[in-house]
Design an enzyme around this catalytic site. Structure first.
Site, mmCIF file in Angstrom:
data_model
loop_
_atom_site.group_PDB
_atom_site.id
_atom_site.type_symbol
_atom_site.label_atom_id
_atom_site.label_comp_id
_atom_site.label_asym_id
_atom_site.label_seq_id
_atom_site.Cartn_x
_atom_site.Cartn_y
_atom_site.Cartn_z
ATOM 1 N N CYS A 63 0.768 -1.345 -0.070
ATOM 2 C CA CYS A 63 -0.078 0.037 -0.163
ATOM 3 C C CYS A 63 0.769 1.293 -0.085
ATOM 4 C CB CYS A 63 -0.835 -0.026 1.223
ATOM 5 S SG CYS A 63 -1.760 1.470 1.461
ATOM 6 N N TRP A 96 -7.705 -7.646 4.507
ATOM 7 C CA TRP A 96 -6.420 -7.704 4.668
ATOM 8 C C TRP A 96 -6.315 -8.690 6.040
ATOM 9 C CZ3 TRP A 96 -3.169 -5.800 1.383
ATOM 10 C CH2 TRP A 96 -3.225 -4.526 1.040
ATOM 11 N N TYR A 194 -5.496 5.414 -8.850
ATOM 12 C CA TYR A 194 -6.731 4.535 -8.284
ATOM 13 C C TYR A 194 -7.983 4.890 -9.140
ATOM 14 C CZ TYR A 194 -3.871 2.260 -4.611
ATOM 15 O OH TYR A 194 -3.010 1.579 -3.804
HETATM 16 N N1 LIG Z 1 -6.861 7.741 3.719
HETATM 17 C C1 LIG Z 1 -6.187 6.415 3.817
HETATM 18 C C2 LIG Z 1 -6.248 5.622 2.960
HETATM 19 C C3 LIG Z 1 -5.534 4.368 2.909
HETATM 20 C C4 LIG Z 1 -6.232 3.200 2.208
HETATM 21 O O1 LIG Z 1 -7.144 3.399 1.168
HETATM 22 N N2 LIG Z 1 -5.461 1.802 2.185
HETATM 23 C C5 LIG Z 1 -5.859 0.907 1.215
HETATM 24 C C6 LIG Z 1 -4.656 0.055 0.809
HETATM 25 S S1 LIG Z 1 -3.591 0.823 -0.325
HETATM 26 C C7 LIG Z 1 -6.533 0.024 2.026
HETATM 27 O O2 LIG Z 1 -6.348 -0.473 3.013
HETATM 28 N N3 LIG Z 1 -7.842 -0.149 1.236
HETATM 29 C C8 LIG Z 1 -8.734 -1.324 1.927
HETATM 30 C C9 LIG Z 1 -10.088 -1.158 1.443
HETATM 31 O O3 LIG Z 1 -10.030 -0.152 0.960
HETATM 32 O O4 LIG Z 1 -11.010 -1.777 1.768
HETATM 33 C C10 LIG Z 1 -4.474 6.717 4.379
HETATM 34 O O5 LIG Z 1 -4.044 7.675 3.642
HETATM 35 O O6 LIG Z 1 -4.098 6.483 5.543
#
Ligand SMILES: N[C@@H](CCC(=O)N[C@@H](CS)C(=O)NCC(=O)O)C(=O)O
Length: 328
Positions: A63, A96, A194
């Site tokens: 990530c 995850w 994205y």
């Molecule tokens: N705003 C958050 C975004 C984090 C994020 O979107 N992480 C993604 C991985 S790259 C995630 O865990 N996605 C899981 C999901 O959306 O269900 C940050 O910057 O901490």
């Protein structure tokens, strides 16, 4: 892939119907701040004082948002103070997961098998996405933050008295410029890839990919004369851009169809990427195997065969040639 609704896990993909094919990232919900003395930060509640061995960071190597926090943990000498867990690269029906193999770890705090269980410890009625990174307070057993932009700000300054590190990646004098760069780069590059990749209409995809490359073209110009984004010193804005650039040619060009140009086609951006990669400690925060596995094998609607491409052959440790530009 899924989300929690009032504390119950549902296996659902992003809903882009309501937004005409556009991917919309939801706002993070845990927004407390660690401060030197536990005083409240810009949002959330106080009570999170900087202390050694009190905080735990949950990340995915794949990530780009979690990657920022790992880079700041290293650069700010926090490795001995803040422990880390790494999720498995695949994000499938349970989201995850902790598998404890191939570079991923188990969850030492709760023995959770999936990250959503950790969110439920923070709030048994949580509704929302279960994202990395997560910063956890082992003393109060609470989630500090799940917003990477704020976690890196805390790491930048809250622990300085304990670590003796005075490197400042968000200096007062450059804040307005860093904030402006961050806003544009977040929307069109970090999140832009994205938006292109998760778009479900041609129009949404083309709009995002066009804006993405307009920004990359303008950053290429900027880096012609500037060694780093704001001039002669590396700031937070550079690290936030780096985590997207380093994934770009291996993943976003093919998997997210961001293929107007490669980073390797931009001499300044490519040299800049190599220079940042070569900053001591940074290469060890990068796990390209987790990155490629995650994207190509988790997004089954984009890549149904799950085949992970072998290339591209890129050598980030090759000379970067950026010394000709002035550093502060
Ligand atoms: N705003 C958050 C975004 C984090 C994020 O979107 N992480 C993604 C991985 S790259 C995630 O865990 N996605 C899981 C999901 O959306 O269900 C940050 O910057 O901490």
């Amino acid at each position: 892939m899924g989300m929690l609704v009032d504390g119950v896990w549902h296996d659902v993909w992003y809903d882009t119907k309501a937004t005409k094919g556009h991917f919309k990232r939801s706002a993070s919900q845990f927004r407390n701040w660690i401060t030197p003395d536990g005083a409240p930060g810009p949002s959330g509640e106080g009570g999170f004082a900087a202390e050694a061995d009190r905080y735990h960071l949950y990340v995915s190597y794949a990530c780009p948002w979690a990657h920022r926090t790992l880079i700041f943990r290293t650069l700010k000498k926090l490795e001995g103070l803040i422990t880390v867990s790494v999720v498995d690269p695949l994000m499938l029906s349970k989201g995850w997961e902790f598998k404890g193999e191939n570079g991923g770890t188990l969850d030492p705090l709760f023995g959770a098998s999936a990250l959503y269980e950790v969110y439920l410890k923070a709030d048994p009625h949580y509704s929302g996405r279960v994202t990395v990174p997560v910063l956890w307070d082992k003393k109060q057993n609470r989630m500090v933050s799940n917003e990477s932009a704020e976690i890196i700000r805390m790491f930048n300054s809250a622990f300085d008295d304990l670590t003796g590190s005075t490197d400042d990646f968000y200096p007062e004098i450059l804040r307005a410029e860093i904030d402006a760069l961050n806003d544009r780069i977040y929307d069109t590059v970090n999140n832009g890839v994205y938006k292109a990749g998760f778009a479900t209409t041609q129009e949404a995809y083309e709009g995002s990919v066009t804006t993405l490359f307009e920004t990359l073209d303008s950053l290429e110009d900027r880096l012609q004369k500037n060694r780093y984004l704001t001039g002669g010193r590396i700031t937070e804005a550079d690290w936030r851009l780096f985590t997207t650039l380093v994934r770009f040619d291996p993943v976003y060009v093919g998997h997210f169809k961001c293929n107007i140009r490669r980073i390797a086609d931009y001499p300044n951006l490519y040299g800049y990427l190599r220079e940042l990669y070569q900053v001591p400690g940074v290469a060890a925060t990068l796990n390209m195997r987790h990155i490629k596995e995650h994207y190509y094998r988790s997004h089954t609607m984009i890549n149904p065969t799950g085949i992970v491409p072998v290339g591209p052959a890129i050598d980030l440790s090759a000379p970067h040639g950026r010394e000709k530009l002035k550093a502060a």
